[in-house]
Design a protein around this motif. Sequence first.
Motif, PDB file in Angstrom:
ATOM      1  N   ASN A   6      -7.517  -8.851  -0.158  1.00  0.00           N
ATOM      2  CA  ASN A   6      -7.225  -8.761   1.271  1.00  0.00           C
ATOM      3  C   ASN A   6      -8.447  -8.185   1.962  1.00  0.00           C
ATOM      4  N   GLY A   7      -8.679  -8.631   3.178  1.00  0.00           N
ATOM      5  CA  GLY A   7      -9.783  -8.041   3.917  1.00  0.00           C
ATOM      6  C   GLY A   7     -10.350  -8.960   4.971  1.00  0.00           C
ATOM      7  N   PHE A   8     -11.379  -8.469   5.616  1.00  0.00           N
ATOM      8  CA  PHE A   8     -12.007  -9.172   6.719  1.00  0.00           C
ATOM      9  C   PHE A   8     -13.509  -9.225   6.556  1.00  0.00           C
ATOM     10  N   VAL A   9     -14.085 -10.273   7.103  1.00  0.00           N
ATOM     11  CA  VAL A   9     -15.509 -10.266   7.368  1.00  0.00           C
ATOM     12  C   VAL A   9     -15.627  -9.532   8.695  1.00  0.00           C
ATOM     13  N   ILE A  28     -13.083 -12.484  10.829  1.00  0.00           N
ATOM     14  CA  ILE A  28     -12.201 -13.471  10.218  1.00  0.00           C
ATOM     15  C   ILE A  28     -11.597 -12.886   8.953  1.00  0.00           C
ATOM     16  N   ASN A  29     -10.328 -13.131   8.767  1.00  0.00           N
ATOM     17  CA  ASN A  29      -9.674 -12.723   7.534  1.00  0.00           C
ATOM     18  C   ASN A  29     -10.242 -13.596   6.424  1.00  0.00           C
ATOM     19  N   HIS A  30     -10.743 -12.988   5.363  1.00  0.00           N
ATOM     20  CA  HIS A  30     -11.429 -13.781   4.354  1.00  0.00           C
ATOM     21  C   HIS A  30     -10.490 -14.701   3.586  1.00  0.00           C
ATOM     22  N   PRO A  69     -10.458  -1.817  13.014  1.00  0.00           N
ATOM     23  CA  PRO A  69      -9.001  -1.697  13.155  1.00  0.00           C
ATOM     24  C   PRO A  69      -8.261  -2.854  12.482  1.00  0.00           C
ATOM     25  N   GLU A  70      -8.858  -4.048  12.464  1.00  0.00           N
ATOM     26  CA  GLU A  70      -8.215  -5.200  11.840  1.00  0.00           C
ATOM     27  C   GLU A  70      -8.080  -4.996  10.337  1.00  0.00           C
ATOM     28  N   THR A  71      -9.125  -4.466   9.724  1.00  0.00           N
ATOM     29  CA  THR A  71      -9.061  -4.209   8.290  1.00  0.00           C
ATOM     30  C   THR A  71      -8.064  -3.097   7.993  1.00  0.00           C
ATOM     31  N   LEU A  72      -8.073  -2.049   8.803  1.00  0.00           N
ATOM     32  CA  LEU A  72      -7.095  -0.970   8.597  1.00  0.00           C
ATOM     33  C   LEU A  72      -5.674  -1.490   8.693  1.00  0.00           C
TER      34      LEU A  72
END
Length: 108
Positions: A6-9, A28-30, A69-72
């Motif tokens: 799970n995670g984001f660029v 973007i969500n990877h 904040p998106e990754t959190l």
Amino acid sequence: MGIDLNGFVECRWDRRLDEDDRTWHGAINHAHLYDGRSYLAFGSLFGVRDTDTFRPLADHRGLPADVSPETLADMQPWGRDAPEASWITWAELPATDWDEVAEHANGP
């Protein structure tokens, strides 16, 4: 049981648009960047699952203090102390020796 990452660029504006704004933003969500699971890639990048083939590039670094904040939000079920949390910078990727020989041969 399978495992997914799970995670984001993330990105931030380091240009002169706003010198005071150095915050990271989830670009973007990877999960949208790959189809399926690659334990060889998971192990090579983050030391998850396949840890016998290559030395991981970013093994269990935890979440950075200034994570977006998106990754959190994406990590909400686990919080900041997610056991497998890690990150890697764009600058580290091209500096990687992609011709590195595997430490051990896996598979049949």
